[in-house]
Structure formats: C-alpha cells, structure tokens
Design an enzyme around this catalytic site. Sequence first.
Site, PDB file in Angstrom:
ATOM      1  N   ASP A 135     -17.482 -10.931  -3.134  1.00 23.29           N
ATOM      2  CA  ASP A 135     -18.190  -9.913  -3.916  1.00 23.29           C
ATOM      3  C   ASP A 135     -17.498  -9.657  -5.257  1.00 23.29           C
ATOM      4  O   ASP A 135     -18.156  -9.397  -6.259  1.00 23.29           O
ATOM      5  CB  ASP A 135     -18.291  -8.607  -3.132  1.00 23.29           C
ATOM      6  CG  ASP A 135     -16.924  -8.064  -2.766  1.00 23.29           C
ATOM      7  OD1 ASP A 135     -16.288  -8.635  -1.856  1.00 23.29           O
ATOM      8  OD2 ASP A 135     -16.469  -7.095  -3.402  1.00 23.29           O
TER       9      ASP A 135
ATOM     10  N   GLY B 159     -16.051 -13.370   1.529  1.00 26.69           N
ATOM     11  CA  GLY B 159     -16.276 -12.074   0.888  1.00 26.69           C
ATOM     12  C   GLY B 159     -16.046 -12.151  -0.603  1.00 26.69           C
ATOM     13  O   GLY B 159     -15.148 -11.519  -1.133  1.00 26.69           O
TER      14      GLY B 159
ATOM     15  N   LYS C 291       0.809  -1.231   0.000  1.00 28.62           N
ATOM     16  CA  LYS C 291       0.000   0.000   0.000  1.00 28.62           C
ATOM     17  C   LYS C 291       0.837   1.273   0.000  1.00 28.62           C
ATOM     18  O   LYS C 291       0.354   2.331  -0.365  1.00 28.62           O
ATOM     19  CB  LYS C 291      -0.970  -0.010   1.180  1.00 28.62           C
ATOM     20  CG  LYS C 291      -2.082  -1.036   1.015  1.00 28.62           C
ATOM     21  CD  LYS C 291      -3.433  -0.402   1.115  1.00 28.62           C
ATOM     22  CE  LYS C 291      -4.571  -1.353   0.759  1.00 28.62           C
ATOM     23  NZ  LYS C 291      -4.516  -2.655   1.458  1.00 28.62           N
TER      24      LYS C 291
END
Length: 327
Positions: A213, A211, A56
């Site tokens: 998605d 998760g 990140k």
Amino acid sequence: MQDTIELSYSDVEQAAARIEGAAHRTPVLRSRTADAMAGAQLFFKAENYQRMGAFKFRGACNAISKFSEAQRQAGVLTFSSGNHAQAIALSARLAGIKAAIIMPKDAPELKVRATQGYGGEVIFYDRYTENREQIGARLAQERGMTLIPPYDHPDVIAGQGTAAKELFDEVGELDILLVPLGGGGLLAGCALAASKLSPNCTVIGVEPEAGNDGQQSLRGGRIVDIGVPQTIADGAQTSHLGQHNFAVIQKLVSDIVTVSDAQLVETMKFFAERMKTIVEPTGCLAAAAALYGASDAGVVPMAGKKVGILISGGNVDLARFSKLVSA
Ligand SMILES: *Cc1c(COP(=O)(O)O)cnc(C)c1O
C-alpha cells in the site's frame, strides 16, 4: 482528513534529547559477507538490541515524556499488533503512569505476554472484523486516557527518527538508507533525520510484497488503503500509511520497494548464521532488499555505495523462529 503539522529535523533532535538515558544507543553492525553479497558497504543499525527489542521504544518514550500532569494522571492508551504495545507499556511503567493496550487476539504470544509483563492492561479485538481506531477512540473518551497510536503521530515519528540520527552521527553521511515500512513512523522519522544529517542520501522504504500500500500511495500521490496484508512480517500488517507519515514520506522519500516472505526468511537465516543475531521477520525488510534484491524492481542499485540498513526489531519467539527457518 486530519491536519498534518509540519515536522522537521529539529523535532528529531529534541526527541533525541528527551529519550537520552532511557533508550539504548544501539550498535551498528558490519559484515564482510553481507558487503560482498550486496556489492556495497552496509551499515546495519541494530534496533533488535533496543529496549523491549525494537525501535518502537523511541517513539513511545518521546510521546509519553511530553505528557502534562493531567495526562499522566489518566494514563496512556494505544492499539498495536505488538511492538508498539510493549513500547508503550514499558515507557508508561518507567514514567510511573497507567497503560491500556488494544491488541488483536491473534497477536504473537510473546508480544502479548511481554506487554502484560511490563504492566500494561491488554484489551483484545478481532482485527479482521473490528476497527481498532474506533475502539481506541471510544476507550480514550470513556477513561480520559491519551491515545498514542503506533505511527500516525508527530511525537512518535520524531522519536523513531532518532534511530537514523544515531546512525548518521556514528558513520557519517550515506548514499542510501533502507528502512522497513508499515504505517510509516520509522520511515518518516528516518527521512527527517537524513534530510539534515545526510541531505544527499536516497531514502527508500521497504515493505512486504503482499502489503504494498505504501508503494501504491507514494507512486499514486494519495494514501491507498488495502485489506490487512497476509505476510509473516506481522509488524508491517498495516492497511494504509498515516496522514502525518505520508506528508513527510511524499516530501523526503525517493521510493518504496517490496520483498517477499521467502526473502524475509532467507534474511532471518543470514542474520542468525552469519551475523549471530536474531531478527524478527519485519525487522528483516530493509536487509532483505539489500541482500536478495527487491522483489518488484530487481535490485536497489547500490554497487559501491555506502548503505544504511535499519534492522527494526528482534521479537520473535523461538518456536516461531525455528518453524520459519526450517520450512
Ligand atoms: C512497527 C514495526 C515496523 C514498521 O514501523 P512503522 O513505523 O509502522 O512503519 C517495522 N519493524 C518492526 C519490528 C516494527 O515493530
């Protein structure tokens, strides 16, 4: 729906030039044991050795390095469950500007302390009842700070893509690239890098089973929003992909597969015991699919292939690490 700008490999290339000298060029790890388990040649890009412990830093550093003087004066604002917070706090400190970070009050202790340690101002919220996007927008307006979200931002995507650019620069073209997936900053950026540097490479996102998605979104052709997923992969507890991310992923990513929390724990153990490296649960997503098979599709077919694996981060405190691996 917000407009998405057209991103390309040249954005990744420009990001690489901007963050050069600030970001580490992380090592590429090999393991004969891992190769034997997968029946393939695996190249692990070890972003757990990146500054602040995760990829990140790349996106945050790239975004902040583009600030105007007026933006620098007011400072940067973000919301994050952890690693992006540290990335923004460290990048802001290096740039000599202020940073405010909106974090869930149940964020891992190590990540909160590290963010404060880098000089970031931490503002807590409840991730199950409050909307961090709304809080962020309000604070940005009140303080005039520039909001840099964790994944849905062109400069963040381009910055994250420099991890894969370095991998291709070092090992050449790959048959498959497996990338951890939360909101899609890393996956979209890496897919942009692959599109130019290894155009025949199959790029696959890996997300937690609880998760999925991203998988539903790619297969369904529209962004699917789920509840906050319950998984040990805290860096991938996103409920939906970003708009900018999805635009790139739809174009350049072949598939998204899932792995279970139990597989993530096995992978953490493998990294510690066999490769002598500490990886946080989310950082294990791509490796888990290669070593233990995607939980939904059996295995990603990779026999005899040259496979790149993004290890995305290593920020797990020892108490949590030992609890997870001894359960
Ligand atoms: C943020 C994060 C991810 C997910 O990245 P996205 O860009 O949100 O998809 C994966 N692993 C780690 C360690 C992270 O911090």
